[in-house]
Design an enzyme around this catalytic site. Structure first.
Site, mmCIF file in Angstrom:
data_model
loop_
_atom_site.group_PDB
_atom_site.id
_atom_site.type_symbol
_atom_site.label_atom_id
_atom_site.label_comp_id
_atom_site.label_asym_id
_atom_site.label_seq_id
_atom_site.Cartn_x
_atom_site.Cartn_y
_atom_site.Cartn_z
ATOM 1 N N HIS A 111 0.853 -1.171 0.000
ATOM 2 C CA HIS A 111 0.000 0.000 0.000
ATOM 3 C C HIS A 111 0.893 1.227 0.000
ATOM 4 O O HIS A 111 2.098 1.134 0.244
ATOM 5 C CB HIS A 111 -0.898 0.019 1.244
ATOM 6 C CG HIS A 111 -1.984 -1.020 1.226
ATOM 7 N ND1 HIS A 111 -2.841 -1.173 0.179
ATOM 8 C CD2 HIS A 111 -2.359 -1.937 2.167
ATOM 9 C CE1 HIS A 111 -3.702 -2.147 0.446
ATOM 10 N NE2 HIS A 111 -3.429 -2.640 1.647
ATOM 11 N N CYS A 114 -0.266 2.567 -4.349
ATOM 12 C CA CYS A 114 -1.002 3.792 -4.623
ATOM 13 C C CYS A 114 -0.188 4.998 -4.176
ATOM 14 O O CYS A 114 0.617 4.916 -3.248
ATOM 15 C CB CYS A 114 -2.342 3.781 -3.890
ATOM 16 S SG CYS A 114 -3.590 2.763 -4.703
#
Length: 505
Positions: free
Chosen positions: A331, A374
């Site tokens: 992430h 991301c």
């Protein structure tokens, strides 16, 4: 010329003259051709015939049923001989049958080295063959439907022999391309009809054509730049022309290519990145194929990630390696990736461990970082598709966006490949892996054997990912940044790409 006959030596034994050795060489060559023929499938023969379209007449090619038929024609026309078997090695290289051209004494690396000087298959023919290789049955049907009015009606009849089970009215993509050429609807200087069809049915095929046209334009531009204005009017003009300095190419031919770290964060406190294992496995296969030693670190906290960087920063073995690669699957947020403890780690901090000052063993060597995470916190979760973002409250220092230019160290020889632009999400399929990493591995397998450098490969990755859509309007645009001073070109592996290693000869 009179042929030399065998003579008898002083001990009464017969000695072999030149004609006997020549006959033996020809017989051995024929045996090699027969062995290659025995391992060619119907599809292989069709592919070889297509690639030989520029060498042999249509009448001769139509009569070819077996590989030995084709070999005989090439020998008769002077394209193939025991003394010069390279054309066949090139053809087998183009259809990706490395175990067969090894029969002729060639490796993938040796074929690649000889292509510039000895290559006979034109870029145009290679481009058409690549199109055929990437055309699915459905795409084939759509192209036939679009071009139906331009093709003679008899062309819709099956081309297979009776009893064969064939889709698309018996036509293969190679059959269709051949037909278009016969009808003068497709020529090297006129790709318009094919371009329009591909534009309507497949952006992947259109990219193949555009890449060919770009290479052709670049070649033409280089030729033009090499000739000074009015050079034909000035005797001896070329003697005063200074050659442009060649683009630096990093050394990548050492016995040890380098290390590739893969940090694969899957299990977080509040989530699990399903599908990431697919990415890690694919990265391991591809970079191992490219000659790197791959080390995978699963589920690392932010503190552990820094510890890993500090360990590899001090590694003395780097001095014997050509490069260093680090892939992080996790992430993330703007300018940072997350450890499994959901704490951010600055991308710049990670990369700074390997500057020339902090890691002198890698000074002057390319250091490549690929980040699948991301770079924003916008979350959109379509069915079976997730984004690599988390809804968490970052510390105050992380609230402001970090420009890409500030993520990469100012030191030379770095490449940073981000899965997405700043502030945006990166798509991950819970079964098939992420768009970015899967495209990266696919393009490495396809383009490294063609001698493409890493930046050119990343251009293709950008284009492939940018044209994808999850069906609900979610898009993604990767972004590379670099301080490289030259080209990073991986040597062509002697083994076939990992996805095809399961195939026998």
């Amino acid at each position: 010329m009179e042929r030399t006959r065998p003579t008898t030596g002083s001990q009464g034994r017969e000695t072999v003259g030149p004609s006997n050795m020549e006959d033996d060489a020809k017989l051995k060559f024929r045996q090699q051709l027969l062995s290659i023929n025995d391992n060619l499938g119907t599809g292989d023969v069709a592919a070889l015939k297509f690639l030989c379209t520029d060498f042999l007449s249509c009448r001769k090619l139509e009569g070819v049923k077996l590989g030995i038929d084709l070999f005989d024609h090439l020998i008769d026309e002077g394209f193939l001989s025991a003394e010069e078997p390279f054309l066949l090695a090139e053809l087998l290289y183009k259809i990706n049958r490395p175990l067969l051209f090894k029969t002729l004494g060639y490796t993938s690396k040796k074929v690649q080295e000889c292509l510039h000087e000895k290559g006979r298959v034109s870029p145009y023919r290679q481009m058409l063959f690549e199109l055929a290789e990437n055309t699915t049955n459905m795409t084939m049907k759509e192209i036939i439907f679009l071009l139906q009015d331009k093709l003679p009606k008899r062309s819709t009849a099956p081309l297979c022999e009776e009893g064969d089970k064939c889709a698309n009215n018996g036509k293969s993509p190679l059959d269709l391309l051949t037909l278009l050429e016969k009808q003068s609807l497709l020529r090297e200087e006129d790709l318009e009809i094919l371009e329009k069809a591909c534009e309507m049915v497949s952006h992947n095929l259109l990219r193949v054509i555009n890449r060919y046209k770009k290479a052709k334009d670049n070649k033409a531009a280089n030729v033009t730049q090499a000739i000074p204005e009015r050079s034909l009017e000035l005797p001896g003009a070329f003697s005063n022309v200074k050659n442009e300095p060649k683009k630096k190419i990093y050394k990548m031919d050492g016995p040890h290519r380098g290390f590739c770290l893969v940090i694969n964060n899957v299990k977080f406190k509040s989530s699990e990145r399903e599908g990431s294992q697919k990415d890690a496995e694919e990265l391991e296969r591809v970079f191992t194929w490219l000659g790197l030693d791959v080390i995978i670190y699963p589920d690392q906290t932010s503190e552990q990630i820094i510890e890993i960087m500090e360990i590899w920063q001090r590694l003395q073995d780097h001095k014997d390696r050509n490069c260093f690669i680090c892939c992080i699957l996790s992430h993330g947020e703007s300018g940072a990736i997350h450890g499994t403890d959901e704490k951010p780690v600055s991308i710049r901090r990670i990369m700074s461990h390997f500057t020339a000052k902090n890691c002198p063993q890698l000074a002057g060597k390319p250091k490549l970082f690929f980040i699948q995470a991301c770079q924003g916190v916008k979350v959109q979760r379509p069915v079976r598709v997730e984004v690599d973002a988390q809804v968490i409250d970052p510390p105050p220092m992380q609230q402001q966006s970090v420009p890409l230019s500030e993520s990469i160290p100012e030191d030379a020889d770095f490449l940073l490949g981000l899965a997405t632009i700043d502030g945006c999400v990166a798509i991950r399929h819970i079964m098939q892996g992420t768009w970015y990493i899967q495209a990266l591995c696919s393009k490495l397998r396809l383009l490294v054997p063609r001698g493409e450098d890493i930046l050119s490969i990343l251009e293709d990755v950008n284009e492939e990912v940018a044209t994808r859509d999850n069906g609900e309007g979610v898009k993604q645009m990767p972004q590379p940044a670099y301080t490289l001073r030259g080209k990073v070109i991986f040597p062509v592996p002697s083994d076939p790409p990992p996805s095809e290693q399961h195939q026998g000869i």
